[in-house]
Structure formats: structure tokens, C-alpha cells
Design an enzyme around this catalytic site. Sequence first.
Site, PDB file in Angstrom:
ATOM      1  N   LYS A 129       3.846   8.819   4.342  1.00 40.71           N
ATOM      2  CA  LYS A 129       4.380   7.551   4.852  1.00 40.71           C
ATOM      3  C   LYS A 129       3.664   6.356   4.218  1.00 40.71           C
ATOM      4  O   LYS A 129       4.305   5.405   3.763  1.00 40.71           O
ATOM      5  CB  LYS A 129       4.219   7.493   6.378  1.00 40.71           C
ATOM      6  CG  LYS A 129       4.505   6.126   6.970  1.00 40.71           C
ATOM      7  CD  LYS A 129       4.170   6.060   8.437  1.00 40.71           C
ATOM      8  CE  LYS A 129       2.725   5.863   8.760  1.00 40.71           C
ATOM      9  NZ  LYS A 129       2.240   4.489   8.934  1.00 40.71           N
ATOM     10  N   ASN A 130       2.338   6.410   4.195  1.00 38.54           N
ATOM     11  CA  ASN A 130       1.603   5.227   3.748  1.00 38.54           C
ATOM     12  C   ASN A 130       1.747   4.982   2.245  1.00 38.54           C
ATOM     13  O   ASN A 130       1.656   3.838   1.796  1.00 38.54           O
ATOM     14  CB  ASN A 130       0.127   5.332   4.146  1.00 38.54           C
ATOM     15  CG  ASN A 130      -0.046   5.128   5.650  1.00 38.54           C
ATOM     16  OD1 ASN A 130       0.872   4.674   6.327  1.00 38.54           O
ATOM     17  ND2 ASN A 130      -1.218   5.471   6.171  1.00 38.54           N
TER      18      ASN A 130
ATOM     19  N   ARG B 167       2.556  -2.506  10.110  1.00 39.21           N
ATOM     20  CA  ARG B 167       1.414  -3.036   9.401  1.00 39.21           C
ATOM     21  C   ARG B 167       1.751  -3.307   7.925  1.00 39.21           C
ATOM     22  O   ARG B 167       1.369  -4.316   7.353  1.00 39.21           O
ATOM     23  CB  ARG B 167       0.299  -1.983   9.530  1.00 39.21           C
ATOM     24  CG  ARG B 167      -0.929  -2.244   8.727  1.00 39.21           C
ATOM     25  CD  ARG B 167      -1.797  -3.264   9.394  1.00 39.21           C
ATOM     26  NE  ARG B 167      -3.017  -3.515   8.630  1.00 39.21           N
ATOM     27  CZ  ARG B 167      -3.683  -4.648   8.713  1.00 39.21           C
ATOM     28  NH1 ARG B 167      -3.283  -5.604   9.501  1.00 39.21           N
ATOM     29  NH2 ARG B 167      -4.773  -4.821   8.018  1.00 39.21           N
TER      30      ARG B 167
ATOM     31  N   CYS C 199      -0.197  -0.368  14.497  1.00 37.15           N
ATOM     32  CA  CYS C 199      -0.880   0.269  15.630  1.00 37.15           C
ATOM     33  C   CYS C 199      -1.962  -0.635  16.194  1.00 37.15           C
ATOM     34  O   CYS C 199      -2.674  -1.312  15.461  1.00 37.15           O
ATOM     35  CB  CYS C 199      -1.506   1.579  15.169  1.00 37.15           C
ATOM     36  SG  CYS C 199      -0.372   2.939  15.282  1.00 37.15           S
TER      37      CYS C 199
ATOM     38  N   ARG D  62      -7.054  -6.293  12.941  1.00 39.90           N
ATOM     39  CA  ARG D  62      -6.838  -5.836  11.563  1.00 39.90           C
ATOM     40  C   ARG D  62      -6.565  -7.022  10.644  1.00 39.90           C
ATOM     41  O   ARG D  62      -5.430  -7.310  10.285  1.00 39.90           O
ATOM     42  CB  ARG D  62      -5.706  -4.814  11.531  1.00 39.90           C
ATOM     43  CG  ARG D  62      -6.071  -3.591  12.345  1.00 39.90           C
ATOM     44  CD  ARG D  62      -4.962  -2.583  12.431  1.00 39.90           C
ATOM     45  NE  ARG D  62      -4.789  -1.815  11.207  1.00 39.90           N
ATOM     46  CZ  ARG D  62      -3.952  -0.790  11.102  1.00 39.90           C
ATOM     47  NH1 ARG D  62      -3.211  -0.440  12.124  1.00 39.90           N
ATOM     48  NH2 ARG D  62      -3.847  -0.131   9.977  1.00 39.90           N
TER      49      ARG D  62
ATOM     50  N   ILE E 261      -6.422  -9.540   7.319  1.00 37.43           N
ATOM     51  CA  ILE E 261      -5.982  -9.290   5.933  1.00 37.43           C
ATOM     52  C   ILE E 261      -6.662 -10.272   4.970  1.00 37.43           C
ATOM     53  O   ILE E 261      -6.131 -10.596   3.916  1.00 37.43           O
ATOM     54  CB  ILE E 261      -4.445  -9.354   5.789  1.00 37.43           C
ATOM     55  CG1 ILE E 261      -3.891 -10.706   6.235  1.00 37.43           C
ATOM     56  CG2 ILE E 261      -3.755  -8.239   6.532  1.00 37.43           C
ATOM     57  CD1 ILE E 261      -2.539 -10.992   5.616  1.00 37.43           C
ATOM     58  N   ASP E 262      -7.860 -10.715   5.395  1.00 37.44           N
ATOM     59  CA  ASP E 262      -8.581 -11.694   4.574  1.00 37.44           C
ATOM     60  C   ASP E 262      -8.843 -11.190   3.152  1.00 37.44           C
ATOM     61  O   ASP E 262      -8.839 -11.971   2.201  1.00 37.44           O
ATOM     62  CB  ASP E 262      -9.906 -12.071   5.261  1.00 37.44           C
ATOM     63  CG  ASP E 262     -10.754 -10.853   5.573  1.00 37.44           C
ATOM     64  OD1 ASP E 262     -10.295  -9.995   6.362  1.00 37.44           O
ATOM     65  OD2 ASP E 262     -11.857 -10.724   5.010  1.00 37.44           O
TER      66      ASP E 262
ATOM     67  N   ASP F  65      -7.452   8.220  10.375  1.00 39.39           N
ATOM     68  CA  ASP F  65      -6.145   8.610  10.917  1.00 39.39           C
ATOM     69  C   ASP F  65      -6.139  10.048  11.447  1.00 39.39           C
ATOM     70  O   ASP F  65      -5.147  10.492  12.013  1.00 39.39           O
ATOM     71  CB  ASP F  65      -5.050   8.451   9.849  1.00 39.39           C
ATOM     72  CG  ASP F  65      -4.682   6.987   9.625  1.00 39.39           C
ATOM     73  OD1 ASP F  65      -5.200   6.128  10.357  1.00 39.39           O
ATOM     74  OD2 ASP F  65      -3.874   6.716   8.715  1.00 39.39           O
TER      75      ASP F  65
ATOM     76  N   ILE G 175     -14.234   2.889  10.986  1.00 42.45           N
ATOM     77  CA  ILE G 175     -13.258   2.027  10.291  1.00 42.45           C
ATOM     78  C   ILE G 175     -12.628   1.001  11.250  1.00 42.45           C
ATOM     79  O   ILE G 175     -12.548  -0.184  10.935  1.00 42.45           O
ATOM     80  CB  ILE G 175     -12.128   2.868   9.642  1.00 42.45           C
ATOM     81  CG1 ILE G 175     -12.709   4.025   8.812  1.00 42.45           C
ATOM     82  CG2 ILE G 175     -11.205   1.975   8.798  1.00 42.45           C
ATOM     83  CD1 ILE G 175     -13.370   3.673   7.513  1.00 42.45           C
TER      84      ILE G 175
ATOM     85  N   ARG H 156       7.016   6.701  14.508  1.00 38.69           N
ATOM     86  CA  ARG H 156       6.752   5.773  13.403  1.00 38.69           C
ATOM     87  C   ARG H 156       6.280   6.536  12.173  1.00 38.69           C
ATOM     88  O   ARG H 156       6.479   6.079  11.046  1.00 38.69           O
ATOM     89  CB  ARG H 156       5.659   4.770  13.796  1.00 38.69           C
ATOM     90  CG  ARG H 156       6.116   3.705  14.766  1.00 38.69           C
ATOM     91  CD  ARG H 156       5.019   2.692  14.991  1.00 38.69           C
ATOM     92  NE  ARG H 156       4.394   2.388  13.720  1.00 38.69           N
ATOM     93  CZ  ARG H 156       3.145   1.982  13.563  1.00 38.69           C
ATOM     94  NH1 ARG H 156       2.380   1.781  14.604  1.00 38.69           N
ATOM     95  NH2 ARG H 156       2.658   1.751  12.369  1.00 38.69           N
TER      96      ARG H 156
END
Length: 462
Positions: free
Chosen positions: A54-55, A125, A149, A154, A156-157, A337, A359, A429
Site C-alpha cells: 500500500k505505502n 496521510r 492514522c 505527524r 511534515i516540516d 507498523d 517512531i 484502509r
Amino acid sequence: MEKQRIKSADLAQPLHRRFLQEPNRTKNWGAIVEQYIIKGGIPLEGEVEIGGAKNAALAILAAANMTDETVYIENIPDVRDINAMLEAMEGIGTKVERVDRHTVKVNGAGLENCIVESESMKRIRASYYLLGALLGKYKKAQVPLPGGCNIGSRPIDQHLKGFKAMGAVTRIEHGFIIAEAEELHGAHIFLDMVSVGATINIMMAASMADGNTIIENAAKEPHVVDVANFLNSMGASIKGAGTDVIRIKGVKSLHRTEYSIIPDQIEAGTFMFAAAVTGGNVVLRNVIPKHLEATSAKLLELGCEVHEYDDAVRVISHGRLQNTHVKTMPYPGFPTDMQPQIAVSLALAEGTSIVTESIFENRFRYVDELARMGASVKVEGNVAVISGVEKFTGARVSAPDLRAGAALVIAGLAAEGITIVDDIYYIERGYENLDQKLRALGAQIEKVASEKEIQKFKLKVG
Ligand code: UD1
């Protein structure tokens, strides 16, 4: 136990692949409230075919917009996040043709604007991947702030830092991130932390920037490599993906390609732990064993047997598991995960285990649900101390997020009696036909949507 390598010729024929045409189900997002109902206690046995990652697929679909030519992509999992991405792409004018359930043709030539407004994108995401892809090709992009999720804050800098270093201006307005550049140029970027998303996003934008980009402290996950391979097959020039320094030479344009997505290491790992907790014997087909090494190593510590073949893995579990300790780390470390799935297994193991989540800061939300099934877990900050119990008893629990939801299903498979898992849209998902695949391994699990169906299941399983 010893890890063995055996040729895949020793295995039976691969499972038959199903390519069913299904309607786009994202339009029903959340409309039907469904649950999984499980009668636990059956050792899983047989073979299961693992789908595409998926990712990797999310990023690759975004990157497919970077050429005007038609891109053909195989082994795409049919899961909600992917369907949301496809819907968003159609929303900006990309032509998406489903060749079959796991194959799409994408043509971005008709892209009308770079403003992604799709409602469903707010929930996933990976909406941010359209930012890197569109910024690379069109030098501008507007994408809803990412959802996904709820496993911690989370930011995104690092993505934005990369885009800025390449000459883009970024701002957040009305819930959207906007990135624009008059000219996108190569840059030397040091990531402050190892970020899969930032590495891939910067890699995409840099593929079509002027000049050379170097990403230091890059993520090394298999899907980073898969996206790099995909972009290179479209004519990009990316070297070093899979190491912590990635070098990208910008090109003027990208072209058509045919590509098959790598297998999903997290889906595979989830089935490996399901086999472990049920005392099962399961062969996973269509996997890359190398990508599963961290998971396999932990299963050996738990007392399971793991046999590796060319593109398959067998997990054999002999009763009660042993305790161990685990800390989540970027690849090749143990994946975050897979943290809930191993924690569920350790909650049934002999002795005390320690799970450290390094993480995400809020990834133990499933622990209260697991406690309802009899688990004994104490969480302090990012550490869970697990005192193994001999058995779980079925209960009604709720999936707090994608992977934790899958872990609760695993718990239900091992539990005595009936477990009902609510909020399974989180699980859907990222897992295609989880219930069907588990049933094929002998599990008693159904997807239900009413009290009547729950009663029917209970009558059936006795
Ligand atoms: C991806 C995966 C997710 C997985 C995660 C870690 C997708 C769609 N999702 O998420 O399933 O759990 O990798 O393997 O591929 N961080 C920052 N600033 C940033 C970016 C990240 O502080 O700009 C932090 C995050 O909060 C987190 C850590 O870095 O603590 C790693 O995050 P990252 O690797 O970026 O995860 P995602 O790409 O979001």
C-alpha cells in the site's frame, strides 16, 4: 529455531490470483458500519497470497502523474487508501482506468489544475505525495493537510524543508498546504530525522528539478527503493535509494512505463504473527523474504520456525510463545507498523516483554482494548511492559487505527470465544479482504453489519 532457505520449487503451486472487477468503493466511505466477528482458537493453516505494498503504491500512483504518457501499474492493492488516492487523481483531471482489480492505467496529460480538493484525501496521510509529484512537474501544488492514522502528531516540516531548499515557497492556508516555485533547483538536503514520506516526496520533486539533489539521512525502507525504481523506469536518474544518501539528477521530462509494485511487508508480517499466536503453520506467497527479516528474527526469538523460500515464507508455531524485547526503528529495524501485532503476540507469551516505540508517540492506544480481552500491559511513555497471560477471552473491542485494528483481529483469532472488532474501516484502509484471506486459512471470521448477522454467526459456530 533455525531459519532455513529452501527453493520455492519445493512448495505447491502458487495460489490462483483473483482479478475481480469491483466498483469504486470509496464513495461508500464510512456509510456502512461493519464489524469483524471472530471465533478464536483455531490454528491457522494453509497458504495466503500477499498483495502489493500500500505505502509504495500510494507514492507510485502520485508519481504516475509526472508524465503525460500512459503509465501501467500492476499489483496495486484494492484498499480504501488507494481508492481515495485514485479518486483524488481523477478529481484533478488525471485519467484513471482500472484494467482489473489490481492493475491501473494512469494518464496525467489532461491534468486540469494542481489543487487537490477530494474529501477523502483529508483522511489519508499519503495525500502529501501529490505535493511532491505536482510540484516536480508543474512547479505548484495545493493539497489538503494530511490525515491518516491517529498515532501521534505527524508533522511534515522535513518535506517542506526539502521543497524550500529546492527553491519552493510553501504556506498553509485554509487547511491546505500550498507549494510553488518559479524554478525548482537541485539542493543538498539533510533530513533531521529519518522520514519515509519526506525522502520520497523530495525524491519525486527533485526528479524534475534543475540540477542535482542529494538527500542525506534518507529513509531506506523497501518502498523508498520501489518508488525510486519506478521513477527511474520513467526516465528519472536516482542513485543510492536503499542507502542513507540518495543522489538525484533532475531531468526535463518523464515517460511511459509498466511497473509492478513490491509485496506488502506489513500485510505479510501481520499474517506471520497471526500464524504465531494461533499455533499455526502458514505459507505466505508473493513476498520478498529480505524485507521481512526484522519480523522473521523476532518470530525466531518467540520460538517459531521461519522457513524462507525465493518468494515465500513459512511460519510454524509450536504452542506457547517465548517473551522477548523489541524496539521499533527505521528500516532495516523492526517496523513501527508491526508494533501492535508483535505486542499482541507478546501479551500471550511466557514471561515479561518490553516494547519500545521510537517512531510515533501515540501508538499504544489499542492497549486498553487488549486489556478487555485479558492482556496485562502497562504503558509508560513510549514503553509498554507486557506480562504474558496464558489466554485471551473474546470481547467487543474497537480498532483505534489501521495496524492496531489488525492486531486486535489477531488477538481475536487467538482468544477463547467470540470477539467483535468495531470500526473496521480503519483496517480496510490497508488490508484487502483480510477476513476472506483468514477464512482460507481456517479462521472463523465474518464481516457483519447488524445484530442479526452477529447472531447468525454465533449460531453457525456454536
Ligand atoms: C510512513 C508510512 C507509515 C509508517 C511510517 C514509518 C506511508 C503512507 N506511511 O509514514 O505507515 O508508520 O512511514 O515507517 O508510507 N517526522 C517529522 N517531520 C516530518 C516527517 C516525519 O517530525 O516532516 C517524524 C514523524 O512524526 C515520525 C518520524 O518522523 O515520528 C517518521 O515519520 P515518517 O517516516 O515520515 O512517516 P510517514 O512517512 O508519515
